[in-house]
Design a protein around this motif. Structure first.
Motif, PDB file in Angstrom:
ATOM      1  N   PRO A  20      21.404  43.437  40.130  1.00  0.00           N
ATOM      2  CA  PRO A  20      21.328  44.661  39.325  1.00  0.00           C
ATOM      3  C   PRO A  20      20.460  44.379  38.090  1.00  0.00           C
ATOM      4  CG  PRO A  20      23.578  44.252  40.024  1.00  0.00           C
ATOM      5  CD  PRO A  20      22.781  43.026  40.398  1.00  0.00           C
ATOM      6  N   GLY A  21      19.531  45.276  37.813  1.00  0.00           N
ATOM      7  CA  GLY A  21      18.602  45.056  36.708  1.00  0.00           C
ATOM      8  C   GLY A  21      17.431  44.166  37.084  1.00  0.00           C
ATOM      9  N   GLY A  22      17.409  43.697  38.348  1.00  0.00           N
ATOM     10  CA  GLY A  22      16.315  42.850  38.813  1.00  0.00           C
ATOM     11  C   GLY A  22      15.010  43.615  38.846  1.00  0.00           C
ATOM     12  N   LYS A  23      13.914  42.869  38.744  1.00  0.00           N
ATOM     13  CA  LYS A  23      12.589  43.484  38.625  1.00  0.00           C
ATOM     14  C   LYS A  23      11.735  43.210  39.856  1.00  0.00           C
ATOM     15  CE  LYS A  23      12.694  43.247  33.609  1.00  0.00           C
ATOM     16  NZ  LYS A  23      12.043  42.738  32.394  1.00  0.00           N
ATOM     17  N   PHE A  24      10.968  44.242  40.223  1.00  0.00           N
ATOM     18  CA  PHE A  24      10.053  44.174  41.355  1.00  0.00           C
ATOM     19  C   PHE A  24       8.677  44.593  40.876  1.00  0.00           C
ATOM     20  CE2 PHE A  24       8.029  46.560  44.921  1.00  0.00           C
ATOM     21  CZ  PHE A  24       7.856  45.496  45.800  1.00  0.00           C
ATOM     22  N   SER A  25       7.690  43.801  41.212  1.00  0.00           N
ATOM     23  CA  SER A  25       6.324  44.051  40.776  1.00  0.00           C
ATOM     24  C   SER A  25       5.394  44.018  41.975  1.00  0.00           C
ATOM     25  CB  SER A  25       5.935  42.952  39.776  1.00  0.00           C
ATOM     26  OG  SER A  25       4.617  43.075  39.344  1.00  0.00           O
ATOM     27  N   THR A  26       4.548  45.044  42.099  1.00  0.00           N
ATOM     28  CA  THR A  26       3.540  45.073  43.149  1.00  0.00           C
ATOM     29  C   THR A  26       2.348  45.847  42.633  1.00  0.00           C
ATOM     30  OG1 THR A  26       3.177  45.420  45.524  1.00  0.00           O
ATOM     31  CG2 THR A  26       4.391  47.143  44.334  1.00  0.00           C
ATOM     32  N   PHE A  27       1.282  45.874  43.405  1.00  0.00           N
ATOM     33  CA  PHE A  27       0.095  46.576  42.934  1.00  0.00           C
ATOM     34  C   PHE A  27      -0.501  47.432  44.041  1.00  0.00           C
ATOM     35  CE2 PHE A  27      -1.544  42.675  44.745  1.00  0.00           C
ATOM     36  CZ  PHE A  27      -2.732  43.052  45.365  1.00  0.00           C
ATOM     37  N   ALA A  28      -1.385  48.314  43.624  1.00  0.00           N
ATOM     38  CA  ALA A  28      -2.127  49.166  44.552  1.00  0.00           C
ATOM     39  C   ALA A  28      -3.560  49.258  44.059  1.00  0.00           C
ATOM     40  CB  ALA A  28      -1.502  50.554  44.623  1.00  0.00           C
ATOM     41  N   TYR A  29      -4.479  49.168  44.998  1.00  0.00           N
ATOM     42  CA  TYR A  29      -5.876  49.396  44.649  1.00  0.00           C
ATOM     43  C   TYR A  29      -6.069  50.893  44.413  1.00  0.00           C
ATOM     44  CZ  TYR A  29      -6.549  44.675  46.456  1.00  0.00           C
ATOM     45  OH  TYR A  29      -6.469  43.330  46.669  1.00  0.00           O
ATOM     46  N   LEU A  30      -6.940  51.231  43.488  1.00  0.00           N
ATOM     47  CA  LEU A  30      -7.127  52.638  43.134  1.00  0.00           C
ATOM     48  C   LEU A  30      -7.427  53.518  44.340  1.00  0.00           C
ATOM     49  CD1 LEU A  30      -9.033  52.682  39.724  1.00  0.00           C
ATOM     50  CD2 LEU A  30      -6.595  52.893  40.190  1.00  0.00           C
ATOM     51  N   GLN A  31      -8.286  53.044  45.234  1.00  0.00           N
ATOM     52  CA  GLN A  31      -8.629  53.880  46.386  1.00  0.00           C
ATOM     53  C   GLN A  31      -7.434  54.093  47.307  1.00  0.00           C
ATOM     54  OE1 GLN A  31      -9.653  50.719  46.076  1.00  0.00           O
ATOM     55  NE2 GLN A  31      -9.541  49.680  48.044  1.00  0.00           N
ATOM     56  N   GLY A  32      -6.474  53.165  47.313  1.00  0.00           N
ATOM     57  CA  GLY A  32      -5.293  53.303  48.159  1.00  0.00           C
ATOM     58  C   GLY A  32      -4.296  54.319  47.648  1.00  0.00           C
ATOM     59  N   LEU A  33      -4.383  54.659  46.361  1.00  0.00           N
ATOM     60  CA  LEU A  33      -3.440  55.611  45.784  1.00  0.00           C
ATOM     61  C   LEU A  33      -3.590  57.008  46.376  1.00  0.00           C
ATOM     62  CD1 LEU A  33      -3.603  54.590  42.018  1.00  0.00           C
ATOM     63  CD2 LEU A  33      -1.799  54.059  43.669  1.00  0.00           C
ATOM     64  N   VAL A  34      -4.788  57.328  46.830  1.00  0.00           N
ATOM     65  CA  VAL A  34      -5.019  58.673  47.359  1.00  0.00           C
ATOM     66  C   VAL A  34      -4.781  58.772  48.865  1.00  0.00           C
ATOM     67  CG1 VAL A  34      -6.625  59.270  45.514  1.00  0.00           C
ATOM     68  CG2 VAL A  34      -7.504  58.274  47.630  1.00  0.00           C
ATOM     69  N   LEU A  35      -4.579  57.634  49.511  1.00  0.00           N
ATOM     70  CA  LEU A  35      -4.282  57.655  50.945  1.00  0.00           C
ATOM     71  C   LEU A  35      -2.846  58.147  51.162  1.00  0.00           C
ATOM     72  CD1 LEU A  35      -5.816  54.219  52.008  1.00  0.00           C
ATOM     73  CD2 LEU A  35      -6.798  56.505  52.323  1.00  0.00           C
ATOM     74  N   PRO A  36      -2.568  58.807  52.277  1.00  0.00           N
ATOM     75  CA  PRO A  36      -1.200  59.287  52.523  1.00  0.00           C
ATOM     76  C   PRO A  36      -0.146  58.179  52.422  1.00  0.00           C
ATOM     77  CG  PRO A  36      -2.707  60.277  54.096  1.00  0.00           C
ATOM     78  CD  PRO A  36      -3.497  59.250  53.326  1.00  0.00           C
ATOM     79  N   ALA A  37      -0.437  56.996  52.970  1.00  0.00           N
ATOM     80  CA  ALA A  37       0.543  55.905  52.914  1.00  0.00           C
ATOM     81  C   ALA A  37       0.720  55.399  51.486  1.00  0.00           C
ATOM     82  CB  ALA A  37       0.115  54.760  53.825  1.00  0.00           C
ATOM     83  N   GLY A  38      -0.335  55.406  50.691  1.00  0.00           N
ATOM     84  CA  GLY A  38      -0.243  54.990  49.291  1.00  0.00           C
ATOM     85  C   GLY A  38       0.572  55.970  48.471  1.00  0.00           C
ATOM     86  N   TYR A  39       0.365  57.254  48.690  1.00  0.00           N
ATOM     87  CA  TYR A  39       1.138  58.297  48.011  1.00  0.00           C
ATOM     88  C   TYR A  39       2.609  58.212  48.418  1.00  0.00           C
ATOM     89  CZ  TYR A  39       2.708  62.870  46.477  1.00  0.00           C
ATOM     90  OH  TYR A  39       3.408  63.883  45.870  1.00  0.00           O
ATOM     91  N   ARG A  40       2.845  58.046  49.718  1.00  0.00           N
ATOM     92  CA  ARG A  40       4.217  57.937  50.232  1.00  0.00           C
ATOM     93  C   ARG A  40       4.920  56.731  49.618  1.00  0.00           C
ATOM     94  NH1 ARG A  40       3.208  57.337  55.538  1.00  0.00           N
ATOM     95  NH2 ARG A  40       3.147  55.078  55.306  1.00  0.00           N
ATOM     96  N   PHE A  41       4.187  55.612  49.481  1.00  0.00           N
ATOM     97  CA  PHE A  41       4.786  54.408  48.908  1.00  0.00           C
ATOM     98  C   PHE A  41       5.259  54.661  47.481  1.00  0.00           C
ATOM     99  CE2 PHE A  41       4.357  50.299  46.651  1.00  0.00           C
ATOM    100  CZ  PHE A  41       5.410  49.653  47.269  1.00  0.00           C
ATOM    101  N   ARG A  42       4.470  55.354  46.688  1.00  0.00           N
ATOM    102  CA  ARG A  42       4.872  55.666  45.309  1.00  0.00           C
ATOM    103  C   ARG A  42       6.187  56.443  45.314  1.00  0.00           C
ATOM    104  NH1 ARG A  42       3.078  57.212  39.996  1.00  0.00           N
ATOM    105  NH2 ARG A  42       5.041  57.691  38.995  1.00  0.00           N
TER     106      ARG A  42
END
Length: 192
Positions: free
Chosen positions: A140-162
């Motif tokens: 509980p309170g643990g942290k998770f960090s990941t990244f996304a490339y800008l072009q991936g943010l507009v892909l359906p899978a990138g949007y779904r991931f957010r």
């Protein structure tokens, strides 16, 4: 073979499994790791460490007494990682098995998980399976960090991931754009 060419080769062979054509830059590595407070962590893990550039930043900031391991699915990349960072315990396994690996390592809870996985390349079922393993493993309170490339943010899978991050974590914030990376990226900072 250099790390840069290995990633490119594996990306071309398995684009749905290897999401990078080059190792992350130093600025992205710092952005992924600094906010996690790894100096206070008792246990941490990295998913999809690739050739180890983020891992090196983790090791610089990690509490020396903390338990730490990495999970990499690609066999060729795992061999390169093991050659570069032999002191890091590495599991050539699927990230969906994170909680099982923790149990096998006698780690009750992780304080932090860093991910270099290509989320925008994954179907929703795989995104959910990995996130569920992360949630089961984090304290509980643990942290998770990941990244996304800008072009991936507009892909359906990138949007779904957010949207999935917001479903699984109590808090999800985005970093500023890390322009000094190839390609530019943002970091998701999530708290269970």
């Amino acid at each position: 073979m250099s790390s840069r060419y290995l990633l490119l080769k594996q990306f071309l062979r398995k684009p749905s499994q290897v999401g990078a054509i080059a190792p992350s830059g130093a600025a992205l590595c710092r952005e992924l790791v600094t906010w996690l407070e790894l100096d206070k962590a008792a246990a941490a893990a990295e998913l999809g460490p690739g050739t180890g550039v983020v891992t090196q930043e983790i090791l610089r900031q990690l509490n020396p007494a903390a338990k730490f391991f990495a999970v990499e699915l690609d066999e060729a990349i795992s061999k390169e990682f093991a050659a570069v960072l032999p002191q890091v315990k590495l599991f050539n396994a699927n990230a969906c098995e994170l909680d099982k690996i923790c149990a096998a390592e006698n780690i009750a809870e992780l304080n932090a998980v860093v991910s270099g996985l290509p989320w925008a390349a994954f179907p929703e079922t795989l995104q959910r399976s990995i996130l569920e393993a992360v949630i089961r493993s984090l304290a509980p309170g643990g942290k998770f960090s990941t990244f996304a490339y800008l072009q991936g943010l507009v892909l359906p899978a990138g949007y779904r991931f957010r949207k999935l991050l917001e479903e699984y974590f109590t808090t999800v914030t985005l970093s500023h754009v890390v322009w000094n990376n190839l390609p530019p990226a943002i970091v998701y900072c999530c708290i269970k």
